[in-house]
Design an enzyme around this catalytic site. Structure first.
Site, mmCIF file in Angstrom:
data_model
loop_
_atom_site.group_PDB
_atom_site.id
_atom_site.type_symbol
_atom_site.label_atom_id
_atom_site.label_comp_id
_atom_site.label_asym_id
_atom_site.label_seq_id
_atom_site.Cartn_x
_atom_site.Cartn_y
_atom_site.Cartn_z
ATOM 1 N N ARG A 104 36.485 48.542 9.738
ATOM 2 C CA ARG A 104 35.794 47.262 9.896
ATOM 3 C C ARG A 104 34.599 47.194 8.948
ATOM 4 O O ARG A 104 33.902 48.189 8.706
ATOM 5 C CB ARG A 104 35.304 47.146 11.344
ATOM 6 C CG ARG A 104 34.668 45.807 11.718
ATOM 7 C CD ARG A 104 35.667 44.689 11.690
ATOM 8 N NE ARG A 104 35.219 43.527 12.454
ATOM 9 C CZ ARG A 104 35.725 42.314 12.316
ATOM 10 N NH1 ARG A 104 36.690 42.100 11.442
ATOM 11 N NH2 ARG A 104 35.289 41.318 13.051
ATOM 12 N N THR A 390 44.203 36.950 8.423
ATOM 13 C CA THR A 390 44.660 38.288 8.761
ATOM 14 C C THR A 390 46.165 38.491 8.557
ATOM 15 O O THR A 390 46.939 37.557 8.443
ATOM 16 C CB THR A 390 44.251 38.628 10.211
ATOM 17 O OG1 THR A 390 42.889 38.247 10.409
ATOM 18 C CG2 THR A 390 44.377 40.088 10.523
ATOM 19 N N THR A 408 42.428 42.256 7.104
ATOM 20 C CA THR A 408 41.925 40.893 6.994
ATOM 21 C C THR A 408 40.831 40.731 5.949
ATOM 22 O O THR A 408 40.110 41.684 5.634
ATOM 23 C CB THR A 408 41.376 40.424 8.359
ATOM 24 O OG1 THR A 408 41.035 39.041 8.305
ATOM 25 C CG2 THR A 408 40.151 41.224 8.763
ATOM 26 N N GLU A 410 39.267 37.822 6.735
ATOM 27 C CA GLU A 410 38.822 36.825 7.709
ATOM 28 C C GLU A 410 39.496 35.490 7.450
ATOM 29 O O GLU A 410 40.709 35.408 7.496
ATOM 30 C CB GLU A 410 37.309 36.715 7.745
ATOM 31 C CG GLU A 410 36.771 35.841 8.872
ATOM 32 C CD GLU A 410 37.416 36.109 10.224
ATOM 33 O OE1 GLU A 410 38.475 35.521 10.503
ATOM 34 O OE2 GLU A 410 36.873 36.892 11.011
ATOM 35 N N ASP A 430 32.012 36.737 11.831
ATOM 36 C CA ASP A 430 32.555 37.154 13.129
ATOM 37 C C ASP A 430 31.455 37.573 14.097
ATOM 38 O O ASP A 430 31.723 37.838 15.267
ATOM 39 C CB ASP A 430 33.532 38.323 12.958
ATOM 40 C CG ASP A 430 34.958 37.850 12.714
ATOM 41 O OD1 ASP A 430 35.173 36.629 12.654
ATOM 42 O OD2 ASP A 430 35.850 38.700 12.581
ATOM 43 N N SER A 455 35.812 42.325 16.694
ATOM 44 C CA SER A 455 37.092 41.897 16.138
ATOM 45 C C SER A 455 38.088 41.641 17.253
ATOM 46 O O SER A 455 38.023 42.288 18.312
ATOM 47 C CB SER A 455 37.647 42.978 15.198
ATOM 48 O OG SER A 455 38.961 42.658 14.781
ATOM 49 N N SER A 456 39.014 40.728 17.010
ATOM 50 C CA SER A 456 40.135 40.511 17.930
ATOM 51 C C SER A 456 41.387 41.253 17.496
ATOM 52 O O SER A 456 42.420 41.165 18.160
ATOM 53 C CB SER A 456 40.446 39.012 18.038
ATOM 54 O OG SER A 456 39.402 38.316 18.665
ATOM 55 N N GLY A 477 45.506 35.992 13.446
ATOM 56 C CA GLY A 477 45.182 34.831 14.254
ATOM 57 C C GLY A 477 43.795 34.738 14.834
ATOM 58 O O GLY A 477 43.564 33.952 15.753
ATOM 59 N N GLY A 478 42.813 35.522 14.347
ATOM 60 C CA GLY A 478 41.457 35.398 14.857
ATOM 61 C C GLY A 478 41.394 35.639 16.350
ATOM 62 O O GLY A 478 42.053 36.529 16.895
#
Length: 574
Positions: A104, A390, A408, A410, A430, A455-456, A477-478
């Site tokens: 990340r 992503t 990603t 983003e 984010d 993060s998702s 897909g965020g």
């Protein structure tokens, strides 16, 4: 066991010096993949083929992941790239151990909690923040892949970039999906670097379209240096200097320095794991949202959703209400564990999960509030947007090692700023734009120097109860990623659908007061049934899902890529 494969690629793709089109399978051809065979599933055919070529040479799953990422950065730049970050969930085929590699992005050392507030202390409009210099976090994907390669690579790092390098040099045919993104109406599309990169040679401002050839010589040059120098090619030297220069340009200049790039370190983490039906589901811990996915599946375990099917409005109602409960928890508590205390064990404690499941009534009401699991800190509510973007891919090598990786930049094309042929991420958006809520409480996902935004992304691996590989899944897909993966697990495991059909099932994302979904894909009966239960489904937005998934059933691989994108599953044919 049947599996759905995308249509065989036109041999135009072979012009970029990849292997024969013969490895791709027509959707009208049933092909069985044995449970122990190597395979690659990715959202773009050229990326999948680059990974497969590495496996053919005896490479490991991590080796193939590097090749896939290098190609995705070129052919799917709206979704991921070497200028972004990633989470990799890795299963060691020999020991059965699962490790999460956290790549990340991090906030620069000079980042401030109010960096996304205007002069009046109000959050900046997202379209303003997303293209700003301060939106870019220190990229993490490349150093993360370097660490994973040090520990699990078989082939030399320098040999893993050939397909992407040749494709960048010779050009590739713009796919329909990339063509749509080039012509989309987002703030990022209007940035000078985006317009210049995708302009036709016939004239600036005349944008390329699907079917046109796109050449990227600067990226080919960068990949040659990356192959020769290792990750240092991005984190020091000329490329690093260009990243600093590009992020310091206005509007809203960033604060990243060469020292920030040099100091970046990926993190190895233990996965968060929990029961789901006959499986153990393992996913990345905070700062990612695996705990939310596991809480969701554990709540659904305590409903009768498994005895229903995709045509039952009650099934979708249960999924929506369970989703709202876990998003409330996730949004309040999950952040970078180096900065905030996240009650991971409490959120998936069976007693707490049972309490949350008991809150699902006969009809949807106001947005649920977060619960108070064991170990919960005092935390403020958070309204982080986290837009869609992503890419996700899955690789299994001949030794049984598995990579489930979500990567990603983003949102579409990141900030829209380009360096050496790749786009820079906008990952710092984010973070919560406001560090406090309306009552002054501290938000877990507030900006701080050196902090990783929540993060998702939930690249996940399924194990049997005795520890054997049983499957893998993940999505783009965020914020919606958790819902996309969750409903696909329900469809494939609970409802017994093939993975292809499960991934193609309609998306429904319920978070707070919002109920979004692919309205036209649901039957009128389901929509009517949901309205009777207090849910008026509205169309969503963004790139939609980008799922890839696989389950081992009856000794064979049931794998697929999301039909909303252009993905394929490939194997090495005899």
């Amino acid at each position: 066991m049947t599996m759905r494969f995308l249509k065989q690629l036109a041999c135009a793709f072979a012009l970029v010096s990849l292997t024969s089109c013969a490895t791709l399978t027509s959707p009208r051809t049933v092909q069985k993949i044995e449970a122990g065979e190597p395979f690659v599933i990715a959202a773009n055919p050229l990326a999948a083929e680059a990974g497969l070529n590495v496996l053919k040479r005896g490479g490991s799953a991590v080796d193939a992941a590097i090749a896939v990422q290098a190609m995705l950065s070129l052919v799917e730049p709206q979704s991921s790239g070497v200028g972004g970050g990633a989470f990799m969930t890795y299963l060691d085929g020999r020991t059965g151990k699962i490790t999460v590699y956290d790549g990340r992005e991090v906030a620069p050392a000079q980042a401030t909690p109010g960096m996304f507030l205007d002069a009046n202390g109000k959050p900046l409009p997202f379209d303003t923040a997303v293209v700003s210099g301060r939106a870019t976090g220190v990229p993490g994907a490349v150093k993360m892949l370097g660490l994973a390669h040090d520990e699990h690579g078989k082939l030399a790092w320098s040999t893993l970039f050939g397909d992407a390098e040749r494709t960048a040099d010779q050009g590739f045919i713009i796919s329909p999906r990339l063509g749509r993104m080039i012509h989309a109406n987002y703030a990022e599309n209007r940035q000078l670097d985006v317009t210049a990169y995708f302009s036709s040679p016939d004239g600036y401002g005349i944008l390329l379209k699907a079917g046109d050839r796109l050449v990227n010589k600067p990226y080919a040059d960068f990949l040659r240096r990356l192959a020769a120098q290792g990750p240092a090619a991005l984190y020091s030297g000329s490329t690093a200097a260009k990243i600093i220069e590009r992020t310091h340009a206005g509007p809203l200049a960033g604060s990243m320095t060469m020292a920030d790039l040099a100091a970046y370190r990926p993190v190895k983490r233990e996965p968060v794991c929990g029961p789901f039906r006959v499986y153990i589901l393992c996913s990345p811990p905070p700062p990612s949202s695996g705990v939310g996915l596991i809480e969701l599946m554990m709540i659904l375990d305590r409903t009768d959703i498994a005895s229903r099917n995709r045509d039952d409005p009650q099934a979708w109602y249960l999924f929506a209400e369970a989703s709202r409960l876990i998003y409330a928890d996730r949004d309040k508590y999950v952040g970078d564990p180096a900065f905030v205390r996240v009650p991971v064990a409490g959120l998936i404690d069976p007693n707490y999960v049972a309490q949350r499941a008991a809150q699902i009534g006969p009809k949807a009401g106001p947005p649920p509030v977060a619960g108070i699991p064991a170990g919960a800190p005092v935390a403020a509510n958070d309204n982080t947007l986290e837009p869609t973007g992503t890419s996700h891919f899955i690789i299994r090598d001949a030794a049984g090692n598995v990579v489930s990786m979500t990567t990603t930049v983003e949102s579409i094309f990141g900030t829209g700023r380009m360096v050496d042929g790749f786009f820079l991420n906008n990952q710092l958006t984010d973070f919560s734009f406001s560090p406090t809520d309306d009552r002054g409480g501290s938000v877990a996902n507030a900006v701080a120097p050196g902090k990783r935004p929540r993060s998702s992304m939930v690249p996940s691996i399924l194990l049997t109860r005795d520890g054997k590989f049983a499957g893998a899944i993940g999505s783009a897909g965020g914020n919606a990623i958790i819902a996309y993966v969750g409903h696909s697990l329900v469809a494939s495991v609970d409802w017994g659908m093939t993975m292809a059909d499960a991934l193609a099932a309609p998306n429904l994302v319920a978070r707070g007061s919002n109920f979004n979904g692919e309205v036209t894909k649901f039957s009128p009966q389901i929509l009517k049934g949901l309205r009777a239960r207090g849910i008026d489904l509205k169309p969503g937005q963004g790139e939609d899902s980008g799922l890839t998934g696989v389950l081992i059933r009856d000794g064979q691989v049931d794998g697929a890529a999301d039909p909303r994108r252009e993905g394929v599953i490939l194997r090495v044919l005899p």
